[in-house]
Design an enzyme around this catalytic site. Sequence first.
Site, short mmCIF file in Angstrom:
data_model
loop_
_atom_site.label_atom_id
_atom_site.label_comp_id
_atom_site.label_asym_id
_atom_site.label_seq_id
_atom_site.Cartn_x
_atom_site.Cartn_y
_atom_site.Cartn_z
N LYS A 149 -6.89 -2.30 6.66
CA LYS A 149 -7.97 -3.01 5.70
C LYS A 149 -9.32 -3.12 6.28
O LYS A 149 -10.48 -2.94 5.67
CB LYS A 149 -7.40 -4.56 5.79
CG LYS A 149 -6.78 -4.97 4.50
CD LYS A 149 -6.77 -6.69 4.28
CE LYS A 149 -5.56 -7.28 5.24
NZ LYS A 149 -5.55 -8.65 4.85
N LYS A 151 -5.44 5.93 10.90
CA LYS A 151 -4.34 4.89 10.49
C LYS A 151 -4.96 4.18 9.19
O LYS A 151 -6.21 3.82 9.07
CB LYS A 151 -4.08 3.84 11.40
CG LYS A 151 -2.70 3.70 11.80
CD LYS A 151 -2.30 2.62 12.71
CE LYS A 151 -1.26 1.84 12.30
NZ LYS A 151 -0.66 0.62 13.17
N CYS A 158 3.12 -7.22 16.07
CA CYS A 158 4.73 -6.64 16.20
C CYS A 158 5.46 -7.86 16.18
O CYS A 158 6.70 -7.75 16.08
CB CYS A 158 4.85 -5.93 17.35
SG CYS A 158 3.83 -4.26 17.26
N CYS A 172 -1.28 -2.50 22.62
CA CYS A 172 -0.07 -2.13 21.51
C CYS A 172 -0.33 -1.06 21.11
O CYS A 172 -1.38 -0.73 20.25
CB CYS A 172 0.08 -3.56 20.76
SG CYS A 172 1.07 -2.71 19.14
N HIS A 206 0.67 -1.29 0.06
CA HIS A 206 -0.05 0.00 0.03
C HIS A 206 0.77 1.25 0.10
O HIS A 206 1.92 1.10 0.10
CB HIS A 206 -1.08 0.02 1.05
CG HIS A 206 -0.29 0.01 2.42
ND1 HIS A 206 0.38 0.69 2.99
CD2 HIS A 206 -0.57 -0.97 3.64
CE1 HIS A 206 0.91 0.47 4.16
NE2 HIS A 206 0.25 -0.55 4.87
N CYS A 216 2.46 -9.15 21.38
CA CYS A 216 1.64 -8.58 20.28
C CYS A 216 1.90 -9.26 19.01
O CYS A 216 3.03 -9.21 18.71
CB CYS A 216 1.81 -7.14 19.98
SG CYS A 216 1.02 -6.51 18.71
N HIS A 264 -0.68 -1.53 17.01
CA HIS A 264 -1.72 -2.07 16.27
C HIS A 264 -3.16 -2.24 17.12
O HIS A 264 -4.16 -2.40 16.66
CB HIS A 264 -1.53 -3.82 16.58
CG HIS A 264 -0.33 -4.10 15.34
ND1 HIS A 264 0.86 -4.12 15.79
CD2 HIS A 264 -0.40 -4.49 14.12
CE1 HIS A 264 1.71 -4.34 14.82
NE2 HIS A 264 1.03 -4.40 13.88
N HIS A 279 4.17 1.27 2.20
CA HIS A 279 5.24 0.60 1.66
C HIS A 279 5.81 1.44 0.69
O HIS A 279 7.02 1.42 0.53
CB HIS A 279 4.62 -0.70 1.28
CG HIS A 279 4.11 -1.60 2.28
ND1 HIS A 279 3.02 -2.07 2.00
CD2 HIS A 279 4.37 -2.13 3.54
CE1 HIS A 279 2.54 -2.73 3.25
NE2 HIS A 279 3.38 -2.85 3.89
N1 MSP Z 1 8.58 -7.17 8.51
C1 MSP Z 1 8.72 -6.04 9.23
C2 MSP Z 1 10.03 -5.67 9.20
C3 MSP Z 1 11.16 -6.17 9.24
S1 MSP Z 1 12.66 -5.42 8.59
C4 MSP Z 1 13.78 -6.48 9.25
C5 MSP Z 1 7.42 -5.17 9.16
N2 MSP Z 1 6.99 -5.18 8.00
S2 MSP Z 1 5.57 -4.28 7.63
O1 MSP Z 1 5.00 -4.87 6.27
O2 MSP Z 1 4.78 -4.16 8.65
O3 MSP Z 1 6.16 -2.86 6.97
C6 MSP Z 1 6.51 -2.18 7.82
C7 MSP Z 1 6.93 -0.90 6.97
O4 MSP Z 1 6.14 -0.76 5.94
C8 MSP Z 1 7.26 0.57 7.89
O5 MSP Z 1 8.39 0.08 8.74
C9 MSP Z 1 7.26 1.44 7.02
O6 MSP Z 1 8.38 1.55 6.22
C10 MSP Z 1 6.08 0.90 6.00
N3 MSP Z 1 4.78 1.46 6.41
C11 MSP Z 1 3.73 0.52 6.63
N4 MSP Z 1 2.79 1.38 6.93
C12 MSP Z 1 2.82 2.55 6.77
C13 MSP Z 1 2.25 4.05 6.81
N5 MSP Z 1 1.00 4.15 6.97
N6 MSP Z 1 2.94 5.01 6.54
C14 MSP Z 1 4.45 5.06 6.17
N7 MSP Z 1 5.28 3.72 6.23
C15 MSP Z 1 4.49 2.73 6.17
O7 MSP Z 1 7.20 -4.32 10.00
#
Ligand code: MSP
Length: 640
Positions: A299, A296, A130, A144, A19, A127, A147, A22
Site C-alpha cells: 500500500k 513487493k 507475521c 523480518c 489484491h 513481528c 515485512h 490473493h
Molecule cells: N492470515 C494469514 C494466513 C493464515 S492461513 C491459516 C495470511 N494472510 S495474508 O492476507 O497475508 O495472505 C497471505 C497469502 O496471500 C499468501 O500466502 C499468498 O497466498 C497470498 N499473497 C499475498 N501477497 C502475494 C503476492 N505478492 N504474490 C503471490 N501471493 C501473495 O498470511
Amino acid sequence: MTAPFYITTPIYYVNARPHLGHAYTTIIADVATRFHSMRRTDTFFLTGTDEHGDKILQAAEKEGLKPKQYVDKISALFRDLWPELNIANSDFIRTTDPAHKAVVKQILTRIHAAGDIYFSEYEGLYCFGCERFYTERELVDGKCPDHEVEPKVIKEANYFFKMSRYQDWLIDHVKRHPDFIRPERYRNEVLAFLKEPLEDLCISRPKSRISWGITLPFDPDYVTYVWFDALLNYVSALDYPEGEKFKRFWPGAQHIVAKGIRKPHGIYWPIMLIAAGIPIYQHLNVHGYWNIDQSKMSKSLGNVVEPLELKNVYGLDAFRFFLLRDMVFGLDSNFNQEALVQRINSDLANDLGNLVSRVLSMARKYFKGVVPEPDAGLLDAGWMDLKAVAAKTIDRFDQQMQAFTFHKGILSIWNFIGQMNKIIDTAAPWQLAKDSEHEAELRTVIYNLLEGLRIVSGLIYPVMPDSAKKIQVQLGLDPQAPFYFLNRLMQWGRLQPGTSLPKFKPLFPRIESIPEAPKQADASTGDASQPAAKPLISIDDFAKLDLKIATIVAAEAVPKSKKLLKIEIDMGERRTIVSGIAESYRPDEIVGKQVVVVANLKPVKLMGITSQGMLLSADTDSGFCLLTPDKGTAPGAAIS
Ligand code: MSP
C-alpha cells in the site's frame, strides 16, 4: 473415481483489500479443483478470511469501526470478489464463525490436557506482520525478511505449545514423504529450519493487552489468535471431528500458500495435527510472490494491483491464463502489463485464436459448416494422425497438473496446438480442395482438426472455463455437459460427423496497445466518437479539483510508447507525471516551462510508471497545447 481432493488457500487477513497476490492463490486453487473434476474426482475447495489479532484490531480502529463491523466489511470484499473471477469455492470460512471457534477450543483443551501446552514468561523478537516471534538467525539485516521491518522486543507471560517435542518426528515425516512439501526448494528450506532446535510456539495473548481473539478454554484471561486459531480453519470448515465432510475430504488434504507462510504451514501445522491426533495433510504446495516492477506489492508504494481492473481491461480468461502461464509455480514473478499483452497476443490471439478460426472457416468453406465424415481407411493408416499426439498430450497434462507444475501443463497444450497448426500447413487443405481425388483426405484432415479442437477446449477448461465453453459451442457441442472429463478427451472420435457448426465468433482479439488507464466495467457504454455534453456542476464540484502551477524540471520519452512522456515537476514538492503529449512536444522543449497540474488525481500506472497527476492541455487540430500561466508564478501556487 479416485480418492476425494481437498484444497485450501490461506485464509486472508482482513486488514487490506484483496489484491493480485490473493487472486493468484485463489485462482490456482480453482484451477486445481477444476482439473481434479476432469479426473472425475470428488472435490472440496476452501478459502476464507483470518479475522482476529492485533493488526486487524488496529485497522478497525483506524477506520473508526467496531472490530466485528470492520471484519464483516472486508471479509465481504473477499467473498464477493471470487465469483467475479470465476472461482468456484465450495465454502468460505471466517475465523469469527462460532463453529470455528468451538473447534479451536476443543482442540486446545485436548492438547492442553495432554501436557503439550505450558505457561511461561518469555522475551523475544516479535513481528506483528507475521504475528510470530523470530530468532536472530531468521532475520535479514535485523529485519523480518517478509515485512522488512525490525521486530519488537516483547516480554510477556503466555501459553506455549511444545513443538520441540515433535521435532524429530517431523524431520522423519518430511524425509519419508519427498513430495510432502513441494516444490523441492521449500522442502529443503523446511528441513534446514529443522536442523536448528525448534522453539516452542507462543499461542496466547493476555486480554489485558488484546482481547480480539478466541478465549482460551483453560484460562479466561487469555485469548488465542492467528496460528493456533487460523490454521485450524482447515479442519473446522469440514465439521471436524465428526462431520461427513471431514471423513470424506480430510484424507486428501492439500494446502496452497505463498513462501512467506511456509514455516507455519510446514512446521507448526503438522505438529499441531500430530499433537491433536489428526492425520497429517498430504501436500503443502508453496508458490512465490508476484512483484510489481521488481518490488513487493504494498500500500505504501502505491503499486497494489487490483484484480478486477485487469479483468475489466483484458478479460477474465486472458488474465487467469497469464497468471498460470507466466509464473513458474514456486518462483517469484514480475507482473507488468506489457508482458500480459504480449502473452495474450502470442498465445491466445495468434496460436489458439487463429487455430480455432482457421479450422472452423475451412469446415465452413469446404463442408458448408457441417462436421465431415473421416475416411476410415485413412484413419486406420494413421494419415495426418492427431490421435496419438492427443493421447500423449493428455497424459503429460495430467501429470503436470497433478504435480502443481501448471505452466508445464499449459505448455503441453500449446505444443499440441502447434502440432495442429503444423498439420494444417503440411496437409494444405486448400490444395486438397482443388482436386476431387483428394476429397477423402480433405474430409479426414478437417475432421481430425475439429476433433483436436474438442480436446483443446477440454484441456483449457481449468484455466479458461469460459473460453473452453465457447469453443464447445463453436463445435456444435453442449457447453453444459462435462466435456472436460479426461476419459472423454481420451476417446478419439466423439465428435459426430453431420454436426452443424454455428457461425464463428473470434475468441481472443489482439490488443494493439496497452490501455492507458484500466477501464471500469461501467465505463464502456456510449459512443466515444461524439463529445458528450457535460452536465452543469456547482462551484463545490469545481472546488474538488486541486489545480496548481508547476515547473517542469525534467522530461524523457517512455520506452516503447509513441505517445507518453515521463515528466518530473516541481509544484512545491517533486512529482512524476506521465503525459500523452509526446507527439506534440519533444522532452527538451518543455523543460523549464510552467504548467497547470491536477494535483489530486488518483495515481495510475502507465507503462509501469506511476503517474501522480495530470498536465492540462488543449486538444487542438495540430496536437496538444499545454496551458501555462502568462507570467512567472511560484511553483505550487493554487488555481481557483
Ligand atoms: N492470515 C494469514 C494466513 C493464515 S492461513 C491459516 C495470511 N494472510 S495474508 O492476507 O497475508 O495472505 C497471505 C497469502 O496471500 C499468501 O500466502 C499468498 O497466498 C497470498 N499473497 C499475498 N501477497 C502475494 C503476492 N505478492 N504474490 C503471490 N501471493 C501473495 O498470511
